[in-house]
Design a protein around this motif. Structure first.
Motif, PDB file in Angstrom:
ATOM      1  N   SER A  52      67.354  28.012 105.652  1.00  0.00           N
ATOM      2  CA  SER A  52      68.562  27.265 105.319  1.00  0.00           C
ATOM      3  C   SER A  52      68.322  26.486 104.029  1.00  0.00           C
ATOM      4  O   SER A  52      67.303  25.804 103.894  1.00  0.00           O
ATOM      5  CB  SER A  52      68.888  26.314 106.479  1.00  0.00           C
ATOM      6  N   LEU A  53      69.258  26.597 103.094  1.00  0.00           N
ATOM      7  CA  LEU A  53      69.163  25.901 101.803  1.00  0.00           C
ATOM      8  C   LEU A  53      70.173  24.762 101.780  1.00  0.00           C
ATOM      9  O   LEU A  53      71.351  24.976 102.078  1.00  0.00           O
ATOM     10  CB  LEU A  53      69.460  26.896 100.671  1.00  0.00           C
ATOM     11  N   GLY A  54      69.713  23.557 101.454  1.00  0.00           N
ATOM     12  CA  GLY A  54      70.594  22.392 101.345  1.00  0.00           C
ATOM     13  C   GLY A  54      70.740  21.963  99.901  1.00  0.00           C
ATOM     14  O   GLY A  54      69.769  21.984  99.137  1.00  0.00           O
ATOM     15  N   ILE A  55      71.956  21.579  99.515  1.00  0.00           N
ATOM     16  CA  ILE A  55      72.216  21.168  98.124  1.00  0.00           C
ATOM     17  C   ILE A  55      73.003  19.862  98.129  1.00  0.00           C
ATOM     18  O   ILE A  55      74.069  19.779  98.753  1.00  0.00           O
ATOM     19  CB  ILE A  55      73.034  22.248  97.371  1.00  0.00           C
TER      20      ILE A  55
ATOM     21  N   VAL B 284      74.115  25.161 102.555  1.00  0.00           N
ATOM     22  CA  VAL B 284      74.957  24.030 102.950  1.00  0.00           C
ATOM     23  C   VAL B 284      74.975  23.009 101.817  1.00  0.00           C
ATOM     24  O   VAL B 284      73.930  22.478 101.425  1.00  0.00           O
ATOM     25  CB  VAL B 284      74.446  23.380 104.251  1.00  0.00           C
ATOM     26  N   SER B 285      76.151  22.767 101.276  1.00  0.00           N
ATOM     27  CA  SER B 285      76.300  21.829 100.160  1.00  0.00           C
ATOM     28  C   SER B 285      77.008  20.562 100.620  1.00  0.00           C
ATOM     29  O   SER B 285      77.776  20.565 101.588  1.00  0.00           O
ATOM     30  CB  SER B 285      77.141  22.451  99.034  1.00  0.00           C
TER      31      SER B 285
ATOM     32  N   GLN C 118      78.485  26.748 103.249  1.00  0.00           N
ATOM     33  CA  GLN C 118      79.271  25.736 103.961  1.00  0.00           C
ATOM     34  C   GLN C 118      79.231  24.413 103.204  1.00  0.00           C
ATOM     35  O   GLN C 118      78.331  24.184 102.389  1.00  0.00           O
ATOM     36  CB  GLN C 118      78.687  25.489 105.348  1.00  0.00           C
ATOM     37  N   VAL C 119      80.165  23.551 103.543  1.00  0.00           N
ATOM     38  CA  VAL C 119      80.187  22.202 102.963  1.00  0.00           C
ATOM     39  C   VAL C 119      80.261  21.194 104.104  1.00  0.00           C
ATOM     40  O   VAL C 119      81.041  21.387 105.050  1.00  0.00           O
ATOM     41  CB  VAL C 119      81.405  22.014 102.025  1.00  0.00           C
ATOM     42  N   ILE C 120      79.440  20.139 104.034  1.00  0.00           N
ATOM     43  CA  ILE C 120      79.535  19.076 105.050  1.00  0.00           C
ATOM     44  C   ILE C 120      79.721  17.730 104.360  1.00  0.00           C
ATOM     45  O   ILE C 120      79.468  17.589 103.157  1.00  0.00           O
ATOM     46  CB  ILE C 120      78.297  19.033 105.993  1.00  0.00           C
TER      47      ILE C 120
END
Ligand SMILES: [Fe+2]
Length: 651
Positions: free
Chosen positions: A4-7, A67-68, A100-102
């Motif tokens: 999983s990549l987070g930005i 997930v950005s 995805q965006v959170i």
């Protein structure tokens, strides 16, 4: 393999990777771009996506969730000067179904709870401003849906911007939002106070006189006291309603004068710290009660305040306390990556170290040294030799292994010195461009901390405060704030065996297994990232005696000997240039293909010498006719050695 990549797109932008539940990579944009607090507000090729994937040893094709989190995104908040996606963005397809965006506080919540060892916890998020919505709720959705929502809403009202969130969480399970507070729109945002972060932000700007000065305000608070009855004292800045509720006063600002005295500044810093701690304590009580938990996990920029952290950790109503290594916005990418992992059904592993950045290899080191080989010598060095040098008063820059992710240098990119020599504090403050009154922070083996410091047993990320007992306060004066407090890093052997050994060896010689540890960077610059960054700063700062580059000792050669050996001159076809960037004047030399930044002083000196090429020795003679000037000039010449070219090779 589950990846999983987070930005995080916003202030302190960053990227992180969670692989099979383990946080394996995290990097802030500023470390690579070399621009402090680098803000990225759009999907941009400047984001360190490739670096994070490379550190994690995975490819984009391996990533199952991207997930950005877009800070400050709200209907009407993008467009004009702020597109959501920079033209030419090429790192991945934003409409990729994996993307995805959170929302911001939800990401903060993931960043602290998933990294903790808690099975269940109350989660307290507190910052200046998170996501903006009309309903005040969290969101997590595909990029396409989010983009449609963001761009098609005809804004029915002023959006709500989150600033405090209270959650509960269980493993495995979902996060439940218990309560949320929002910013209050007010035309006097620079003085009106409605939140803890707002209070700290406004007073830091007033007292210190610039942005991002929260740490300095906290340090100054240790110099202040309440001055009851004095005009210099605004009194408590919060009013207590009950154990869980405090309200901020706004009837004191008009008594503040432009150009306050030092006494007023110190008193206001103290009042601000007092109000921050009281307000956080009330929020923590409420959060724990509503969640029905004894464990508190916290995040948000407010929790860079180590005095407040320590108060909460020690509070009798708090059973366990967790603050991550990067509680501020840089940590949002970590929360995003953990969110993706949770969506993939993977349970997160507790985070036990912060060395989440890149490890530069032998070739990188050799290349950096190759560019400076005329000016440095290298040799192997033993731990005993380093300990002896530190006892004798040497100031050592330690560059070792992977870079830290959070805001503190924890041994990988650190300046180390003996805390027993008062002069070291002045030397370090001079290198860092810090005020002379600011103490420096120590590093100590965790198993030995209780012998020399009173306070929480572990402070792995320098996020806690301790007190130096009276019997050690004289010896450790360089570490102590006026109230006897210090901000130590406690180091376990597993986290860094070589540094742990060095502390023990230093302790055998000096009686104190404690070293000063401050970050390896100059004022206004991010912590050094590459071996080349480390060498450049080492040569620029003669106060640093030795550089230990991944175990190799680097020593500076006598600059005058170096200069005497070389017949160097400015290369033909080299031009001086000058331009403005980020509000700063930048001077460079360029040959039309490459350019090298030079200091403004060097630029001005070269201008004053005219256009003719001059050997460096002549430059030194002309610029520094007096011996004391030669001493001053030597590091300048070394720092700018790249501007000096060999006439034979034209390099
Ligand atoms: Fe935040």
């Amino acid at each position: 393999m589950s990846v999983s990549l987070g930005i995080h797109i916003g202030h302190h932008s960053s990227c992180a990777v969670v692989r099979d539940g383990e946080l394996v990579a995290a990097v802030q944009t500023e470390r690579l771009s070399r621009r402090k607090h680098h803000v990225i507000r759009t999907l941009s090729d400047e984001l360190p996506v490739a670096a994070a994937l490379d550190i994690a040893g995975v490819r984009l094709d391996d990533v199952e969730r991207i997930v950005s989190c877009f800070q400050g995104a709200c209907p009407g908040g993008f467009g004009l000067h702020r597109p959501l996606i920079e033209p030419g963005f090429s790192l991945f397809d934003p409409w990729d179904p994996r993307h995805q965006v959170i929302s911001h506080h939800l990401a903060h919540a993931y960043a602290t709870y998933e990294a903790s060892s808690f099975d269940e916890a109350a989660i307290l998020i507190c910052d200046y401003a998170g996501s903006a919505t009309f309903d005040g709720a969290d969101y997590a959705m595909g990029f396409g849906d989010w983009y449609s929502w963001l761009t098609s809403l005809d804004a029915p009202a002023v959006p709500k911007v989150e600033c405090v969130s209270l959650y509960e969480a269980q493993t495995p399970g979902s996060y439940t939002l218990l309560e949320r507070q929002f910013n209050i729109a007010h035309p006097g945002q620079g003085s009106f106070v409605y939140s803890i972060a707002g209070l700290y932000e406004n007073i830091a700007r007033y007292v210190i006189g610039r942005d991002n000065a929260h740490g300095q305000l906290m340090a100054l608070a240790a110099h202040g006291v309440a001055l009851e009855g004095s005009e210099a004292d605004p009194g408590p800045l919060v009013t207590r309603v009950d154990d869980e509720t405090l309200v901020f006063r706004n009837d004191w600002q008009h008594n503040m004068v432009l150009g306050p005295s030092r006494e007023q500044k110190c008193c206001l810093a103290w009042r601000c710290q007092e109000a921050t701690e009281l307000a956080l304590e009330a929020l923590a009580r409420r959060c724990l009660r509503l969640a029905g938990s004894r464990n508190l996990a916290v995040a948000g920029g407010v929790f860079l305040n180590i005095l407040a952290n320590t108060r909460l950790a020690k509070a009798d109503f708090c059973g366990g306390f967790h603050v991550p290594s990067a509680p501020h916005d840089a940590g949002v990418s970590v929360g995003c990556a953990f969110h993706g992992a949770r969506e993939l059904g993977v349970r997160a592993q507790t985070v036990v170290h912060d060395r989440l950045g890149r490890r530069y290899d032998e070739a990188d080191r050799a290349e950096a040294l190759g560019h400076r080989d005329a000016f440095v010598t290298t040799r192997p060095v033993t731990t005993d030799e380093l300990a002896e040098a530190l006892v004798e008063g040497k100031l050592i820059a330690r560059y070792d292994g992977r870079a830290e992710f959070g805001p503190r240098a924890l041994g990988g990119r650190s300046l180390l010195a003996s805390p027993l020599l008062a002069a070291n504090k002045d030397r370090l403050n001079r290198i860092k461009g810090r005020q002379s009154w600011r103490p420096v922070a120590p590093i100590v083996p965790q198993t030995r901390a209780q012998h020399f410091l009173d306070g929480p047993d572990d402070s792995w990320w320098m996020t806690m405060s301790q007190t130096i007992p009276a019997e050690h306060r004289y010896a450790l004066a360089a570490l102590s704030h006026p109230d006897g407090s210090t901000r130590a890093q406690t180091l376990t052997k597993a986290q860094d065996p070589a540094l742990h050994e060095l502390l023990e060896r230093f302790g055998e010689r000096s009686g104190y297994p404690i070293l000063v540890n401050t970050s390896f960077n100059r004022a206004g610059e991010p912590i050094v990232e590459t071996p080349a960054n480390a060498l450049e700063m080492f040569l620029d700062k003669p106060d640093i005696d030795w550089l230990v580059l991944d175990g190799l000792l680097v020593e500076r050669r006598d600059p005058l000997v170096v200069l005497a050996e070389r017949e160097l001159s400015l290369a033909p076809g080299v031009f001086l240039t000058q331009f403005y960037a980020d509000g700063r004047r930048i001077a460079t030399l360029t040959n039309g293909t490459d350019s090298w930044p030079i200091s403004q002083e060097m630029h001005d000196h070269l201008i004053s010498l005219g256009e003719r090429p001059r050997p460096v020795r002549v430059l030194v003679d002309q610029l520094a006719p007096r011996p004391e000037d030669v001493e001053l000039l030597a590091p300048l010449i070394l720092a700018d050695v790249l501007i000096v070219a060999n006439p034979e090779t034209q390099s």
